[in-house]
Write an enzyme that holds these catalytic residues in place. Structure first.
Site, PDB file in Angstrom:
ATOM      1  N   ASP A   1       0.870  -1.168   0.000  1.00 39.04           N
ATOM      2  CA  ASP A   1       0.000   0.000   0.000  1.00 39.04           C
ATOM      3  C   ASP A   1       0.908   1.219   0.000  1.00 39.04           C
ATOM      4  OD1 ASP A   1      -2.121   1.653  -0.032  1.00 39.04           O
ATOM      5  OD2 ASP A   1      -2.794   1.228   2.012  1.00 39.04           O
TER       6      ASP A   1
ATOM      7  N   GLY B   1       0.675   4.054   1.476  1.00 37.94           N
ATOM      8  CA  GLY B   1       0.810   4.859   2.673  1.00 37.94           C
ATOM      9  C   GLY B   1      -0.161   6.022   2.715  1.00 37.94           C
ATOM     10  N   GLY B   2      -0.973   6.169   1.681  1.00 39.18           N
ATOM     11  CA  GLY B   2      -1.968   7.245   1.687  1.00 39.18           C
ATOM     12  C   GLY B   2      -2.840   7.177   2.931  1.00 39.18           C
TER      13      GLY B   2
ATOM     14  N   ASP C   1      -2.726   8.164  -2.751  1.00 43.16           N
ATOM     15  CA  ASP C   1      -4.063   8.741  -2.866  1.00 43.16           C
ATOM     16  C   ASP C   1      -4.387   9.627  -1.667  1.00 43.16           C
ATOM     17  OD1 ASP C   1      -4.052   6.592  -1.152  1.00 43.16           O
ATOM     18  OD2 ASP C   1      -6.004   5.806  -1.772  1.00 43.16           O
TER      19      ASP C   1
ATOM     20  N   GLN D   1     -11.552   6.329  -5.434  1.00 51.05           N
ATOM     21  CA  GLN D   1     -12.053   6.968  -4.224  1.00 51.05           C
ATOM     22  C   GLN D   1     -13.458   7.518  -4.482  1.00 51.05           C
ATOM     23  OE1 GLN D   1     -10.876   6.868  -1.274  1.00 51.05           O
ATOM     24  NE2 GLN D   1      -8.715   6.282  -1.494  1.00 51.05           N
TER      25      GLN D   1
ATOM     26  N   ASP E   1      -7.733  -7.116   1.911  1.00 50.66           N
ATOM     27  CA  ASP E   1      -6.704  -7.148   2.950  1.00 50.66           C
ATOM     28  C   ASP E   1      -7.269  -6.471   4.178  1.00 50.66           C
ATOM     29  OD1 ASP E   1      -6.355  -4.230   2.035  1.00 50.66           O
ATOM     30  OD2 ASP E   1      -5.061  -4.360   3.800  1.00 50.66           O
TER      31      ASP E   1
ATOM     32  N   CYS F   1     -12.948 -26.118  12.097  1.00 52.38           N
ATOM     33  CA  CYS F   1     -11.679 -25.594  11.581  1.00 52.38           C
ATOM     34  C   CYS F   1     -10.591 -26.663  11.649  1.00 52.38           C
ATOM     35  CB  CYS F   1     -11.269 -24.370  12.401  1.00 52.38           C
ATOM     36  SG  CYS F   1      -9.740 -23.611  11.847  1.00 52.38           S
TER      37      CYS F   1
ATOM     38  N   CYS G   1      -7.249 -25.777  11.204  1.00 55.89           N
ATOM     39  CA  CYS G   1      -5.980 -25.046  11.261  1.00 55.89           C
ATOM     40  C   CYS G   1      -5.046 -25.673  12.288  1.00 55.89           C
ATOM     41  CB  CYS G   1      -6.205 -23.567  11.581  1.00 55.89           C
ATOM     42  SG  CYS G   1      -6.496 -23.213  13.333  1.00 55.89           S
TER      43      CYS G   1
ATOM     44  N   CYS H   1      -6.451 -25.175  15.901  1.00 55.72           N
ATOM     45  CA  CYS H   1      -7.623 -25.981  16.282  1.00 55.72           C
ATOM     46  C   CYS H   1      -7.322 -27.477  16.288  1.00 55.72           C
ATOM     47  CB  CYS H   1      -8.795 -25.668  15.354  1.00 55.72           C
ATOM     48  SG  CYS H   1      -9.472 -24.016  15.651  1.00 55.72           S
TER      49      CYS H   1
ATOM     50  N   HIS I   1      -5.086 -18.867  13.582  1.00 59.93           N
ATOM     51  CA  HIS I   1      -6.449 -19.368  13.364  1.00 59.93           C
ATOM     52  C   HIS I   1      -7.273 -18.371  12.553  1.00 59.93           C
ATOM     53  CE1 HIS I   1     -10.519 -20.825  14.097  1.00 59.93           C
ATOM     54  NE2 HIS I   1     -10.812 -19.591  14.461  1.00 59.93           N
TER      55      HIS I   1
END
Lengths: 409, 409
Positions: A95, A97-98, A149, A222, A300, A338, A340, A343, A369
């Site tokens: 990203d 950093g905006g 941005d 945006q 994300d 789950c 994972c 778990c 998890h």
């Protein structure tokens, strides 16, 4: 199918606006829809790259603002770039950093040129411009780099949102020019081919230890919560050229959820369907499903790791606070459905004990998890799109997640 | 070779007092000499049991004092015992908490009956007696459990050391009686067999969810830095019966290193050679080698993980502070001779960045490296004993560790 020498996106199945695809980058392919864990400072907090891969993660995020401040992009470049530095040889997105400049830094001065701000770490003064951010992201060397941005609060009024959105489009033009001067792979060029072959460039590169990997610049749509502005921004960006992929920013920042969903529908109607769309900063399970339903391919968010550190688990029956006293002798895994690495081995009672005793393994196991949970959710969504079951599956999943209390002893 | 139904110790090679052996427990075998990472609160800080096993760890420690306070031994027992609770199916040893009662807790009152103290966590009042500590350690269910002992500062005078040492022997007698009432496997019984077969007991066990695993009670040789007291304690314990193994306590607590080495030599001359000896709380590389040279088989210490959290790495050339500015662009692994999961993937520059940014992965990677370092050291010592090269190898290793500065750019 969109294809370049290094980036491609192919869609294998659709269900309404939802799509199951494959986004290919110089560091490998990502089956979409996909969630990208966030490694702000070149590390996904508490987790090891090996664990992330085992949990199903294929593409990670890092952040230009944070890495510029610590350790500095020149150090990362000197150490061979972000992939080598952080021990992750899969795709990475940075990203710009905006968002951080407008949320973390203090004493901001925004002009058309850029943003002057004070570091949240040590108060030092910095200036970010579209050009300087491109240089930072080039040096870091992620596969996908986001434009710089102008990010505003989610509930901003029309005038504020219009100013920021239009500025973001102008900054995109400057990002693209700066990026293209170097080794752009953002837009199709005049010959109709994507990006540039570094070997074909007329101007020789400066001698440097900075690597020059193939990268794709993503624009960011945006426009706040104003449908007209979102449509205008998407059209303006689309008119600028044929991008490898598109970011959708400035959502999940305080606005109501229905407003976010409406904005996604507006943008879905304008952006080309054969390019990946990345909804920035969105990572709660219900939002992923609502996003996929509206044509989003990549997500994300720090939520799975931040909540993991704070003691909250995603489960198929809703969120679970692992500090609850009722879990003291709960032999169940966090989520019975789950598989994972957490778990499969540990009880809620043990994880509660780790948090009560402030033991580092607690945040580790819970972050792992939560990341695995989102990975599994996106893989299941993908399978449902492929088999034509997405609509029914997603409705049933959301009903259950919202309505059933988590069962404790 | 010493053998019981569940515990055995066999020595495969010797080099002077040093021995290469195998200590077998109900949860598996441990090649000795061995270092046992410390999981005070049923977790080796920052590390996952899978990582520990990969790093070569075969036997872990946990602590009765800490687990009594959090989460309480009855919770651990109800969750199936320590092995199941913490996801480690290899051997576990619990320390009795003697050291913690005398170092961490406040407002202690020591009588012949036991110790009354205030919890360092919440100030609550507790009483530990040999009998109550045996009950705690039985409930936790480790393979090896240590007696409750009276621990004193390393530089204590003769009278103080004598009182504590003699009390520890009397407390051992009470531990053994309490332990034998239940399912003792500490000493050879009148018929010459080791331990008891739970199925053969005349008195049926009380119905309970508390597991009754086979356990071995280890005595602890005390005596401060006074050779006469150490000899007397070792003889008194030896005269009490034929123990599965022997702890050597109250060392590495402030005394000079030569004093510790002398005490080990005294004890080595008294304890039976065919039983494992465990030097408690000792874990710096140089001390492991000096201990092995003097007949020690097992070690434990928080040093590798505590130093790992604080930013110090063990290397074959001495200790390395990873926060040093010179490491900012150091592409080397922590130790070029190390093949741990940290050194195989990450540079000193990256680990320095993680510590500078206060990222949890830093302590994780460094703790893992330090544990692996001690595991490798003990395996190498074992191989050197087997091939007859121990004396030369250990001298060369110590010379290098002490004399060569760690190379940085």
């Amino acid at each position: 199918m969109m294809r370049t020498e290094t980036f491609s996106f192919s869609i294998h199945a659709t269900a309404g606006a939802a799509r199951a695809g494959v986004f290919t980058t110089p560091h490998g392919a990502v089956e979409t829809p996909a969630f990208m864990p966030v490694g702000t400072l070149a590390t996904v907090k508490a987790l090891d790259p090996r664990e992330l891969h085992e949990a199903g993660a294929r593409m990670l995020l890092a952040n230009a603002y944070h890495l510029h401040l610590r350790p500095g992009e020149e150090i990362v470049a000197q150490m061979g770039g972000l992939h080598r530095f952080m021990g992750w040889d899969g795709p990475i997105l940075t990203d710009s950093g905006g968002f951080q400049v407008f949320s973390l830094a203090t004493l901001r001065t925004v002009t058309e040129e850029g943003v002057e701000f004070q570091s949240h770490v040590d108060g030092s003064r910095h200036i970010f411009t579209p050009e300087s951010v491109m240089a930072i992201e080039r040096a870091l060397g992620a596969d996908v780099i986001m434009q710089f941005d102008h990010v505003i609060p989610g509930q901003s009024d029309y005038a504020t949102a219009r100013e920021a959105s239009e500025r973001s489009v102008r900054w995109l033009e400057r990002c693209e020019r700066a990026f293209a001067r170097d080794a752009g792979c953002g837009m199709r060029d005049a010959t109709g081919s994507w990006g540039k072959d570094p070997a074909s460039e007329a101007v020789p590169r400066p001698a440097s230890r900075i690597p020059h990997p193939a990268q794709a610049l993503f624009p960011i749509v945006q426009g706040g919560i104003h449908a007209e502005l979102r449509r205008e921004a998407a059209l303006a960006i689309h008119d600028m050229g044929d991008w490898v992929g598109y970011g959708i920013g400035g959502l999940s920042v305080g606005e109501a959820k229905p407003e976010m969903y409406t904005m996604l529908e507006v943008v879905d109607g304008v952006l080309p369907t054969d390019r990946p769309r990345y909804l920035m900063g969105v990572g709660f399970p219900e939002d992923l499903i609502e996003g996929v339903r509206r044509g989003v391919d990549l997500f994300d968010c720090v939520a799975p790791t931040r909540m993991g550190r704070n003691g909250t688990a995603f489960t198929s029956e809703g969120r679970l606070n692992v500090r609850r006293a009722e879990l003291r002798t709960d032999e169940q895994p966090l989520d019975r459905e789950c598989d994972c690495a957490t778990c499969a081995r540990f009880s809620r009672a043990y994880i509660r004990h780790l948090f009560a005793a402030d033991e580092m393994l607690g945040p580790r196991l819970l972050s792992l998890h939560n990341v695995h949970f989102l990975m599994t959710l996106m893989r299941t969504a993908r399978d449902a799109i492929a088999t034509g079951a997405f609509d029914a599956w997603s409705r049933a999943w959301l009903d259950r997640y919202h309505s059933r209390p988590v069962s404790v002893p």
